[in-house]
Motif scaffolding. Structure first.
Motif, mmCIF file in Angstrom:
data_model
loop_
_atom_site.group_PDB
_atom_site.id
_atom_site.type_symbol
_atom_site.label_atom_id
_atom_site.label_comp_id
_atom_site.label_asym_id
_atom_site.label_seq_id
_atom_site.Cartn_x
_atom_site.Cartn_y
_atom_site.Cartn_z
ATOM 1 N N GLN A 109 -15.679 27.130 -49.681
ATOM 2 C CA GLN A 109 -16.178 26.226 -48.638
ATOM 3 C C GLN A 109 -16.846 25.005 -49.257
ATOM 4 O OE1 GLN A 109 -19.720 25.713 -47.762
ATOM 5 N NE2 GLN A 109 -18.988 24.165 -46.337
ATOM 6 N N MET A 110 -17.636 25.222 -50.294
ATOM 7 C CA MET A 110 -18.346 24.121 -50.937
ATOM 8 C C MET A 110 -17.383 23.152 -51.614
ATOM 9 S SD MET A 110 -21.389 24.369 -53.775
ATOM 10 C CE MET A 110 -22.250 25.598 -52.829
ATOM 11 N N GLY A 111 -16.414 23.682 -52.327
ATOM 12 C CA GLY A 111 -15.430 22.820 -52.979
ATOM 13 C C GLY A 111 -14.618 22.022 -51.966
ATOM 14 N N ALA A 112 -14.223 22.682 -50.890
ATOM 15 C CA ALA A 112 -13.452 21.997 -49.842
ATOM 16 C C ALA A 112 -14.292 20.911 -49.179
ATOM 17 C CB ALA A 112 -12.973 23.011 -48.805
ATOM 18 N N ALA A 113 -15.549 21.204 -48.914
ATOM 19 C CA ALA A 113 -16.432 20.212 -48.285
ATOM 20 C C ALA A 113 -16.675 19.034 -49.216
ATOM 21 C CB ALA A 113 -17.753 20.863 -47.881
ATOM 22 N N ALA A 114 -16.885 19.312 -50.496
ATOM 23 C CA ALA A 114 -17.103 18.224 -51.455
ATOM 24 C C ALA A 114 -15.873 17.322 -51.527
ATOM 25 C CB ALA A 114 -17.426 18.798 -52.833
ATOM 26 N N TYR A 115 -14.697 17.926 -51.563
ATOM 27 C CA TYR A 115 -13.463 17.141 -51.564
ATOM 28 C C TYR A 115 -13.361 16.309 -50.290
ATOM 29 C CZ TYR A 115 -8.612 15.839 -51.112
ATOM 30 O OH TYR A 115 -7.462 15.113 -50.922
ATOM 31 N N GLY A 116 -13.631 16.934 -49.140
ATOM 32 C CA GLY A 116 -13.528 16.232 -47.864
ATOM 33 C C GLY A 116 -14.475 15.052 -47.762
ATOM 34 N N VAL A 117 -15.698 15.231 -48.245
ATOM 35 C CA VAL A 117 -16.685 14.142 -48.200
ATOM 36 C C VAL A 117 -16.249 13.001 -49.112
ATOM 37 C CG1 VAL A 117 -19.052 13.510 -48.825
ATOM 38 C CG2 VAL A 117 -18.625 15.600 -47.520
ATOM 39 N N ALA A 118 -15.766 13.347 -50.302
ATOM 40 C CA ALA A 118 -15.378 12.306 -51.254
ATOM 41 C C ALA A 118 -14.089 11.602 -50.836
ATOM 42 C CB ALA A 118 -15.217 12.907 -52.645
ATOM 43 N N ALA A 119 -13.148 12.349 -50.282
ATOM 44 C CA ALA A 119 -11.858 11.744 -49.917
ATOM 45 C C ALA A 119 -11.993 10.796 -48.736
ATOM 46 C CB ALA A 119 -10.841 12.841 -49.589
ATOM 47 N N GLN A 120 -12.810 11.149 -47.769
ATOM 48 C CA GLN A 120 -13.010 10.343 -46.564
ATOM 49 C C GLN A 120 -11.696 9.939 -45.921
ATOM 50 O OE1 GLN A 120 -15.789 7.187 -47.376
ATOM 51 N NE2 GLN A 120 -17.372 8.621 -48.009
ATOM 52 N N SER A 154 -14.156 12.008 -59.271
ATOM 53 C CA SER A 154 -12.854 12.628 -59.571
ATOM 54 C C SER A 154 -12.916 13.534 -60.799
ATOM 55 C CB SER A 154 -11.758 11.570 -59.749
ATOM 56 O OG SER A 154 -11.581 10.858 -58.553
ATOM 57 N N ARG A 155 -14.000 14.206 -60.954
ATOM 58 C CA ARG A 155 -14.160 15.196 -62.038
ATOM 59 C C ARG A 155 -13.977 16.588 -61.424
ATOM 60 N NH1 ARG A 155 -18.814 12.584 -65.866
ATOM 61 N NH2 ARG A 155 -17.888 10.521 -65.837
ATOM 62 N N TRP A 156 -12.732 16.944 -61.236
ATOM 63 C CA TRP A 156 -12.398 18.138 -60.469
ATOM 64 C C TRP A 156 -12.829 19.416 -61.165
ATOM 65 C CZ3 TRP A 156 -12.256 16.445 -55.966
ATOM 66 C CH2 TRP A 156 -11.737 15.174 -55.692
ATOM 67 N N TRP A 157 -12.816 19.427 -62.485
ATOM 68 C CA TRP A 157 -13.292 20.616 -63.195
ATOM 69 C C TRP A 157 -14.773 20.846 -62.905
ATOM 70 C CZ3 TRP A 157 -17.271 20.333 -66.637
ATOM 71 C CH2 TRP A 157 -17.634 19.048 -67.078
ATOM 72 N N LEU A 158 -15.519 19.760 -62.734
ATOM 73 C CA LEU A 158 -16.943 19.881 -62.433
ATOM 74 C C LEU A 158 -17.164 20.295 -60.975
ATOM 75 C CD1 LEU A 158 -19.718 19.695 -63.665
ATOM 76 C CD2 LEU A 158 -19.726 17.240 -63.189
ATOM 77 N N VAL A 159 -16.289 19.865 -60.071
ATOM 78 C CA VAL A 159 -16.361 20.313 -58.674
ATOM 79 C C VAL A 159 -16.198 21.830 -58.630
ATOM 80 C CG1 VAL A 159 -15.225 20.263 -56.418
ATOM 81 C CG2 VAL A 159 -15.508 18.136 -57.707
ATOM 82 N N VAL A 160 -15.186 22.316 -59.334
ATOM 83 C CA VAL A 160 -14.920 23.762 -59.355
ATOM 84 C C VAL A 160 -16.096 24.510 -59.997
ATOM 85 C CG1 VAL A 160 -13.408 25.548 -60.337
ATOM 86 C CG2 VAL A 160 -12.419 23.478 -59.330
ATOM 87 N N THR A 161 -16.623 23.981 -61.082
ATOM 88 C CA THR A 161 -17.746 24.632 -61.762
ATOM 89 C C THR A 161 -18.986 24.662 -60.874
ATOM 90 O OG1 THR A 161 -16.895 23.921 -63.908
ATOM 91 C CG2 THR A 161 -19.224 24.569 -63.810
ATOM 92 N N ALA A 162 -19.318 23.530 -60.262
ATOM 93 C CA ALA A 162 -20.497 23.470 -59.388
ATOM 94 C C ALA A 162 -20.328 24.402 -58.189
ATOM 95 C CB ALA A 162 -20.742 22.036 -58.915
ATOM 96 N N TRP A 212 -20.927 14.866 -55.841
ATOM 97 C CA TRP A 212 -20.972 13.777 -56.818
ATOM 98 C C TRP A 212 -19.756 13.843 -57.727
ATOM 99 C CZ3 TRP A 212 -21.068 14.233 -62.123
ATOM 100 C CH2 TRP A 212 -21.164 13.038 -62.824
ATOM 101 N N ALA A 213 -19.433 15.042 -58.216
ATOM 102 C CA ALA A 213 -18.283 15.215 -59.106
ATOM 103 C C ALA A 213 -16.985 14.843 -58.389
ATOM 104 C CB ALA A 213 -18.224 16.657 -59.612
ATOM 105 N N ALA A 214 -16.889 15.151 -57.103
ATOM 106 C CA ALA A 214 -15.684 14.800 -56.348
ATOM 107 C C ALA A 214 -15.557 13.276 -56.209
ATOM 108 C CB ALA A 214 -15.705 15.458 -54.971
ATOM 109 N N PHE A 215 -16.670 12.598 -55.984
ATOM 110 C CA PHE A 215 -16.625 11.129 -55.911
ATOM 111 C C PHE A 215 -16.198 10.536 -57.250
ATOM 112 C CE2 PHE A 215 -19.275 11.178 -51.991
ATOM 113 C CZ PHE A 215 -18.534 10.267 -51.249
#
Length: 191
Positions: free
Chosen positions: A52-63, A130-138, A125-128
Motif C-alpha cells: 500500500q505504501m509503495g503504491a501510494a508513493a508512486y501514485g503521489v509522485a506520478a500525479q 525516481s529512485r525505485w529501489w529506495l521506494v521499495v526499501t522504504a 520522496w524517493a518516488a519523486f
C-alpha cells in the motif's frame, strides 16, 4: 391478592462481591491469554502495508490517472487483507477485541503510526526522485516497522487487556478518514 412478583425467585447474590469481581478478572485474563491471532498475521500485515505504501508513493509522485489507479489498488489490497484478518480472528476466537482493528490493522498505535509516516515520507520522496529501489526499501522497512508496532501492542494487550482495550475512538478514526479523503481529493484535483 398476591402479585406475581412475590412468587418469583430472587436473583442469586454472591456472598462476597469482591471474590466475584476477582473471579471475573481471572476469567478475563484467561480469555486474553487464550486468544489466537490468524497464522502469519504479522508478515501478511507487513507485506500489505509495504504494498500500500509503495503504491501510494508512486501514485503521489506520478500525479497521473495511472498513478491514482495504482494508489487506489494498493489501498484496496490493504483493505481486503484487513477485512480478511478481522474475519479470521473472529472465526478462530469467537470474540471481538477492542483495539484489534484500530490498533493492529489500522496502525493507530504510536510506533506503527510514526514508522508509517516516516517510511511513507521517505518512499514518496524517493518516488519523486525516481529512485525505485529506495521506494521499495522504504516501503519494506515501513511495513516491517508497522507490523512490529502491532506485535508489541498485541503482547501488551495479552499482559494487561484492561489498559489496552478500547483502541482508537470512532471520532479519531472518522477524522483520519476525512483527512485521507481530503488528501485524495487534492490528488485528484492536482492531476
Amino acid at each position: 391478592m398476591p402479585s406475581n412478583m412475590e412468587s418469583m425467585p430472587l436473583p442469586q447474590r454472591p456472598d462476597d462481591p469482591l471474590s466475584a469481581l476477582a473471579a471475573a478478572d481471572r476469567a478475563r485474563d484467561r480469555l486474553a491469554t487464550s486468544l489466537r491471532l490468524p497464522s502469519g498475521l504479522f508478515p501478511v500485515l507487513a507485506v500489505a502495508i509495504a504494498s500500500q505504501m509503495g503504491a501510494a508513493a508512486y501514485g503521489v509522485a506520478a500525479q497521473t490517472t495511472t498513478g491514482l489507479a495504482v494508489a487506489l489498488a494498493g489501498a484496496a489490497a490493504f483493505l481486503g487483507v484487513a477485512a480478511l484478518v478481522v474475519v479470521r480472528f473472529r472465526r478462530i476466537n469467537g470474540v471481538r477485541v477492542d483495539g484489534l482493528a484500530s490498533t493492529i490493522i489500522l496502525g493507530t498505535g504510536t510506533l506503527s503510526t510514526l514508522v508509517y509516516l516516516g517510511a511513507f515520507v521517505a518512499a514518496t520522496w524517493a518516488a519523486f526522485e525516481s529512485r525505485w529501489w529506495l521506494v521499495v526499501t522504504a516501503a519494506a522497512v515501513g511495513g516491517a516497522g508497522y507490523s512490529l508496532g502491532a506485535w508489541r501492542w498485541w503482547r501488551a494487550y495479552r499482559r494487561d487487556p484492561v489498559e489496552r482495550a478500547g483502541g482508537a475512538s470512532p471520532r479519531v478514526l472518522a477524522l483520519l478518514a476525512v483527512a485521507a479523503l481530503v488528501g485524495f481529493a487534492v490528488l485528484v484535483v492536482g492531476s
